[in-house]
Design a protein around this motif. Structure first.
Motif, PDB file in Angstrom:
ATOM      1  N   ARG A   1     -27.374 -32.031  51.371  1.00  0.00           N
ATOM      2  CA  ARG A   1     -28.030 -30.874  51.327  1.00  0.00           C
ATOM      3  C   ARG A   1     -29.544 -30.940  50.698  1.00  0.00           C
ATOM      4  NH1 ARG A   1     -26.083 -26.449  53.416  1.00  0.00           N
ATOM      5  NH2 ARG A   1     -24.122 -26.875  52.274  1.00  0.00           N
TER       6      ARG A   1
ATOM      7  N   PHE B   1     -26.209 -26.748  67.856  1.00  0.00           N
ATOM      8  CA  PHE B   1     -26.610 -26.268  66.652  1.00  0.00           C
ATOM      9  C   PHE B   1     -25.759 -25.379  65.848  1.00  0.00           C
ATOM     10  CE2 PHE B   1     -29.839 -24.948  63.736  1.00  0.00           C
ATOM     11  CZ  PHE B   1     -29.599 -23.572  63.373  1.00  0.00           C
TER      12      PHE B   1
ATOM     13  N   VAL C   1     -19.975 -29.239  62.249  1.00  0.00           N
ATOM     14  CA  VAL C   1     -21.213 -28.072  62.283  1.00  0.00           C
ATOM     15  C   VAL C   1     -22.464 -29.022  62.408  1.00  0.00           C
ATOM     16  CG1 VAL C   1     -22.567 -26.455  61.087  1.00  0.00           C
ATOM     17  CG2 VAL C   1     -19.992 -26.389  60.914  1.00  0.00           C
ATOM     18  N   HIS C   2     -23.394 -28.271  63.217  1.00  0.00           N
ATOM     19  CA  HIS C   2     -24.804 -28.838  63.512  1.00  0.00           C
ATOM     20  C   HIS C   2     -24.596 -30.531  64.180  1.00  0.00           C
ATOM     21  CE1 HIS C   2     -26.636 -25.743  61.934  1.00  0.00           C
ATOM     22  NE2 HIS C   2     -26.780 -26.067  60.580  1.00  0.00           N
TER      23      HIS C   2
ATOM     24  N   ARG D   1     -25.608 -36.024  62.515  1.00  0.00           N
ATOM     25  CA  ARG D   1     -26.220 -35.579  61.203  1.00  0.00           C
ATOM     26  C   ARG D   1     -25.524 -36.387  60.298  1.00  0.00           C
ATOM     27  NH1 ARG D   1     -25.977 -29.814  58.118  1.00  0.00           N
ATOM     28  NH2 ARG D   1     -23.808 -30.004  58.691  1.00  0.00           N
TER      29      ARG D   1
ATOM     30  N   HIS E   1     -33.695 -29.433  60.835  1.00  0.00           N
ATOM     31  CA  HIS E   1     -33.341 -28.323  59.683  1.00  0.00           C
ATOM     32  C   HIS E   1     -34.066 -28.612  58.329  1.00  0.00           C
ATOM     33  CE1 HIS E   1     -30.550 -26.051  57.423  1.00  0.00           C
ATOM     34  NE2 HIS E   1     -29.617 -25.772  58.426  1.00  0.00           N
TER      35      HIS E   1
ATOM     36  N   TYR F   1     -35.605 -28.158  55.012  1.00  0.00           N
ATOM     37  CA  TYR F   1     -35.670 -27.451  53.415  1.00  0.00           C
ATOM     38  C   TYR F   1     -36.714 -27.382  52.871  1.00  0.00           C
ATOM     39  CZ  TYR F   1     -30.235 -27.212  53.941  1.00  0.00           C
ATOM     40  OH  TYR F   1     -28.975 -26.913  54.299  1.00  0.00           O
TER      41      TYR F   1
ATOM     42  N   ASP G   1     -30.537 -15.236  57.824  1.00  0.00           N
ATOM     43  CA  ASP G   1     -30.065 -16.228  58.860  1.00  0.00           C
ATOM     44  C   ASP G   1     -30.593 -15.858  60.412  1.00  0.00           C
ATOM     45  OD1 ASP G   1     -26.989 -18.197  59.277  1.00  0.00           O
ATOM     46  OD2 ASP G   1     -28.995 -18.456  59.918  1.00  0.00           O
TER      47      ASP G   1
ATOM     48  N   VAL H   1     -35.910 -21.389  63.369  1.00  0.00           N
ATOM     49  CA  VAL H   1     -34.672 -20.923  62.472  1.00  0.00           C
ATOM     50  C   VAL H   1     -35.179 -20.706  60.911  1.00  0.00           C
ATOM     51  CG1 VAL H   1     -32.316 -21.308  61.674  1.00  0.00           C
ATOM     52  CG2 VAL H   1     -33.184 -22.183  64.081  1.00  0.00           C
TER      53      VAL H   1
ATOM     54  N   TRP I   1     -33.702 -19.535  57.399  1.00  0.00           N
ATOM     55  CA  TRP I   1     -32.348 -19.451  56.593  1.00  0.00           C
ATOM     56  C   TRP I   1     -32.750 -19.326  55.318  1.00  0.00           C
ATOM     57  CZ3 TRP I   1     -29.196 -23.513  54.273  1.00  0.00           C
ATOM     58  CH2 TRP I   1     -28.038 -23.057  53.546  1.00  0.00           C
TER      59      TRP I   1
ATOM     60  N   GLU J   1     -36.862 -24.130  60.549  1.00  0.00           N
ATOM     61  CA  GLU J   1     -36.395 -25.436  61.310  1.00  0.00           C
ATOM     62  C   GLU J   1     -36.915 -25.012  62.658  1.00  0.00           C
ATOM     63  OE1 GLU J   1     -32.068 -24.859  61.320  1.00  0.00           O
ATOM     64  OE2 GLU J   1     -32.301 -23.842  59.154  1.00  0.00           O
TER      65      GLU J   1
HETATM   66  O1  TA6 Z   1     -29.844 -23.158  59.785  1.00  0.00           O
HETATM   67  C1  TA6 Z   1     -29.287 -22.189  59.500  1.00  0.00           C
HETATM   68  C2  TA6 Z   1     -27.552 -22.566  59.422  1.00  0.00           C
HETATM   69  O2  TA6 Z   1     -27.008 -22.559  60.797  1.00  0.00           O
HETATM   70  C3  TA6 Z   1     -26.878 -21.452  58.370  1.00  0.00           C
HETATM   71  O3  TA6 Z   1     -26.139 -20.755  59.266  1.00  0.00           O
HETATM   72  C4  TA6 Z   1     -26.169 -22.234  57.462  1.00  0.00           C
HETATM   73  O4  TA6 Z   1     -24.907 -22.625  57.875  1.00  0.00           O
HETATM   74  C5  TA6 Z   1     -26.824 -23.460  57.423  1.00  0.00           C
HETATM   75  O5  TA6 Z   1     -27.371 -23.776  58.722  1.00  0.00           O
HETATM   76  C6  TA6 Z   1     -26.349 -24.761  56.662  1.00  0.00           C
HETATM   77  O6  TA6 Z   1     -25.493 -25.248  57.476  1.00  0.00           O
HETATM   78  P1  TA6 Z   1     -24.769 -26.479  56.705  1.00  0.00           P
HETATM   79  O7  TA6 Z   1     -23.633 -26.962  57.853  1.00  0.00           O
HETATM   80  O8  TA6 Z   1     -25.845 -27.608  56.380  1.00  0.00           O
HETATM   81  O9  TA6 Z   1     -24.204 -25.875  55.358  1.00  0.00           O
END
Ligand code: TA6
Length: 274
Positions: free
Chosen positions: A54, A64, A75-76, A80, A147, A149, A190, A221, A223, A248
């Motif tokens: 994280r 994405f 997800v993503h 990753r 992505h 942070y 978001d 992006v 968030w 992002e």
């Molecule tokens: O970048 C925004 C996003 O798509 C949010 O919707 C949130 O889910 C974030 O990514 C984090 O995703 P993750 O899978 O790393 O918890």
């Protein structure tokens, strides 16, 4: 360049100011000399194989979020949390590569590809590039994102300039909107902006400004889970949301990339201290 000791293999370069783990070719930290960290990593991050750490700058590819159409897992995208091969590096840059030979059969995205991640630093900037090459014999389409942070003093006081007039898809309230003036976050945010523009992040708490430059990126992006969703994640402390802001570089949804056989696309994000 020194080998990173810890649960996830990786490297420290630039006298330890840049840290990158081999899993996901994920830049985890960048802290220029004399400055506060520029990338945020959750104090509750979990460093486990198969789990994205994280924070830092995870690489999202070939989709994405949950992707387009039917929701995709993971997800993503699947790079990753996959092992990338470290192919080059010195005190100012590191380069990783991954191909379909590593990630194997992916029913959701059954294509031949090669992806290269380059992270390079100067005394006051970090550049991350994701280059994808279509090594197959048919056109492919994909989404991608760096992505990132960002670490901020207090996200409630931050301003994001450069998105004025840009349309965005709002994944909090649904539907779409148009940015008027600077973005000041007031809650769970978001948004996928249809904007290729650079943005400037002003952080009055830490008295600093970050320039986020993008190349090959149709979307920005933004968030932050805010207090109400920070606790949804077991790797974010309850107050963790206040010190981070995701900005992002991405190509998502209708701005997915289409790539002919043999062609390459580069997505780049450069973060500079102003
Ligand atoms: O970048 C925004 C996003 O798509 C949010 O919707 C949130 O889910 C974030 O990514 C984090 O995703 P993750 O899978 O790393 O918890």
């Amino acid at each position: 360049m020194e080998e990173l000791q810890g649960p996830l293999a990786g490297v420290r370069i630039d006298e330890g100011r840049l840290v990158c783990v081999d899993q996901g070719a994920q830049v985890l930290a960048w802290q220029p000399a004399g400055a506060r960290p520029v990338l945020w990593v959750s104090p509750a991050a979990r460093y486990e194989e198969g789990r994205s750490v994280r924070g830092g700058a995870p690489v999202c590819f070939p989709w994405f979020g949950v992707g387009r159409g039917e929701p995709h897992e993971p997800v993503h995208g699947f790079v990753r949390t996959a092992p990338w091969e470290r192919v080059a590096g010195d005190e100012t840059h590191v380069e990783y590569r991954i191909t379909d030979a590593t990630t194997g059969a992916q029913p959701r995205w059954p294509h031949s590809y090669s992806a290269t991640l380059r992270a390079s630093v100067t005394p006051d900037s970090l550049r991350i590039e994701l280059e994808v090459t279509n090594t197959g014999d048919e056109e492919v389409s994909f989404e991608n994102a760096i992505h990132s942070y960002l670490a901020v003093g207090d996200v409630e006081r931050v301003r994001v300039e450069g998105l004025d007039g840009a349309e965005f898809d709002d994944y909090v309230v649904g539907g779409s909107g148009k940015q008027v003036g600077d973005l000041v976050l007031e809650g769970h945010t978001d948004r996928v902006y249809r904007s290729a523009a650079d943005v400037v992040v002003t952080d009055p708490t830490w008295e600093r400004t970050l320039l986020v430059h993008k190349e090959g990126s149709a979307n920005t992006v933004v968030w932050n889970p805010w207090r109400e969703h920070a606790t949804d994640m077991d790797d974010v402390p309850a107050d963790g949301w206040q010190g981070m802001l995701c900005i992002e570089a991405a190509n998502a949804r209708d701005d997915a990339i289409f790539l002919a056989p043999g062609k390459s696309h580069v997505l780049a994000q450069e973060i500079a201290l102003r």
